[in-house]
Design an enzyme around this catalytic site. Structure first.
Site, PDB file in Angstrom:
ATOM      1  N   LYS A 119       0.853  -1.189   0.000  1.00  0.00           N
ATOM      2  CA  LYS A 119       0.000   0.000   0.000  1.00  0.00           C
ATOM      3  C   LYS A 119       0.890   1.240   0.000  1.00  0.00           C
ATOM      4  CE  LYS A 119      -4.310   1.142   2.371  1.00  0.00           C
ATOM      5  NZ  LYS A 119      -4.984   1.024   3.666  1.00  0.00           N
TER       6      LYS A 119
HETATM    7  C1  E4P Z   1      -8.311   1.605   3.970  1.00  0.00           C
HETATM    8  O1  E4P Z   1      -7.521   1.238   3.163  1.00  0.00           O
HETATM    9  C2  E4P Z   1      -8.206   2.911   4.640  1.00  0.00           C
HETATM   10  O2  E4P Z   1      -6.991   3.019   5.265  1.00  0.00           O
HETATM   11  C3  E4P Z   1      -9.350   3.076   5.590  1.00  0.00           C
HETATM   12  O3  E4P Z   1     -10.539   2.628   4.965  1.00  0.00           O
HETATM   13  C4  E4P Z   1      -9.507   4.456   6.151  1.00  0.00           C
HETATM   14  O4  E4P Z   1     -10.712   4.502   6.872  1.00  0.00           O
HETATM   15  P1  E4P Z   1     -11.037   5.664   7.931  1.00  0.00           P
HETATM   16  O5  E4P Z   1     -11.312   6.917   7.162  1.00  0.00           O
HETATM   17  O6  E4P Z   1     -12.259   5.154   8.635  1.00  0.00           O
HETATM   18  O7  E4P Z   1      -9.841   5.793   8.820  1.00  0.00           O
END
Ligand code: E4P
Length: 215
Positions: free
Chosen positions: A87
């Site tokens: 990622k």
């Molecule tokens: C996923 O890849 C993201 O990091 C995550 O969905 C972020 O979510 P949040 O906005 O609830 O922290």
């Protein structure tokens, strides 16, 4: 549409897997910190533990923000397990790193995407997944779903194979809207996945059937 769970909590990952609907896992540094996972060895072991709980892709995020650092970290992460997807944040060096990983056959998830232009760049660099953050857009009074729709149109116009991984999902309506638009994946907290089960008429109907069955 594939369902990923958005957590680093092993019990929640197991619960979603046992339900039989889990296609993968996404994590981020905040989710890892929430589980108290600190230090590179423990972090790597935790990713391996997550991979053991699912047959699907597991997104593991780099912390470096420069090209060389992201490449070094990403290559280490990719070596941990064949299910690992690296990622990478949507920044200039991140796009360069995604292109590098693409050329090396390492799969990537471009994260922190808030505009169609960013999603277009991620696809051009060859990202396996692009992660538009719906909930965080909603938080600043912008309809996150419009972004999912725009990305779907752009990717379909040119046949980009980058999968739209709708992220920052907060509730069931987000999931349903993503499915209607045609997002490839929704990564959700366990609570949102389980909430899909609920309908008062189901509960009422079942109670009636069970009562009648006793007659
Ligand atoms: C996923 O890849 C993201 O990091 C995550 O969905 C972020 O979510 P949040 O906005 O609830 O922290």
């Amino acid at each position: 549409m594939k369902f990923f769970i958005d957590t680093a909590n092993l019990a929640q990952i197991k619960e979603a897997h046992d339900l039989g609907v889990l296609d993968g896992v996404t994590t981020n540094p905040s989710l890892m910190a929430k589980e108290g996972i600190k230090g590179i060895e423990k972090i790597h072991q935790h990713y391996k533990d997550i991979c053991a709980l699912t047959e699907g892709d597991v997104s593991a995020e780099v912390i470096a923000t420069d090209f060389e650092g992201m490449v070094k970290e990403g290559e280490e992460l990719a070596k941990l397990h064949s299910q690992i997807v690296v990622k990478v944040p949507m920044i200039k060096d991140g796009i360069k790193a995604i292109k590098y990983f693409t050329n090396k056959g390492i799969r990537t998830n471009c994260t922190l995407v808030f505009s169609a232009g960013q999603a277009l760049l991620a696809a051009k660099a060859g990202a396996t997944y692009v992660s538009p953050f719906i909930g965080r857009l909603d938080d600043v009074s912008t309809d996150g779903m419009d972004l999912i729709e725009d990305i779907r149109i752009i990717y379909d116009n040119y046949g980009y194979e980058t999968q739209i991984l709708a992220a920052s999902i907060r509730h069931t309506i987000h999931i349903i809207q993503c499915a209607k638009i045609g997002a490839d994946v929704a990564t959700c907290p366990l609570s949102a996945i389980l909430a899909l089960l609920n309908h008062p008429l189901t509960d009422k109907g079942l109670a009636q059937f069970l009562a009648d069955a006793k007659k």
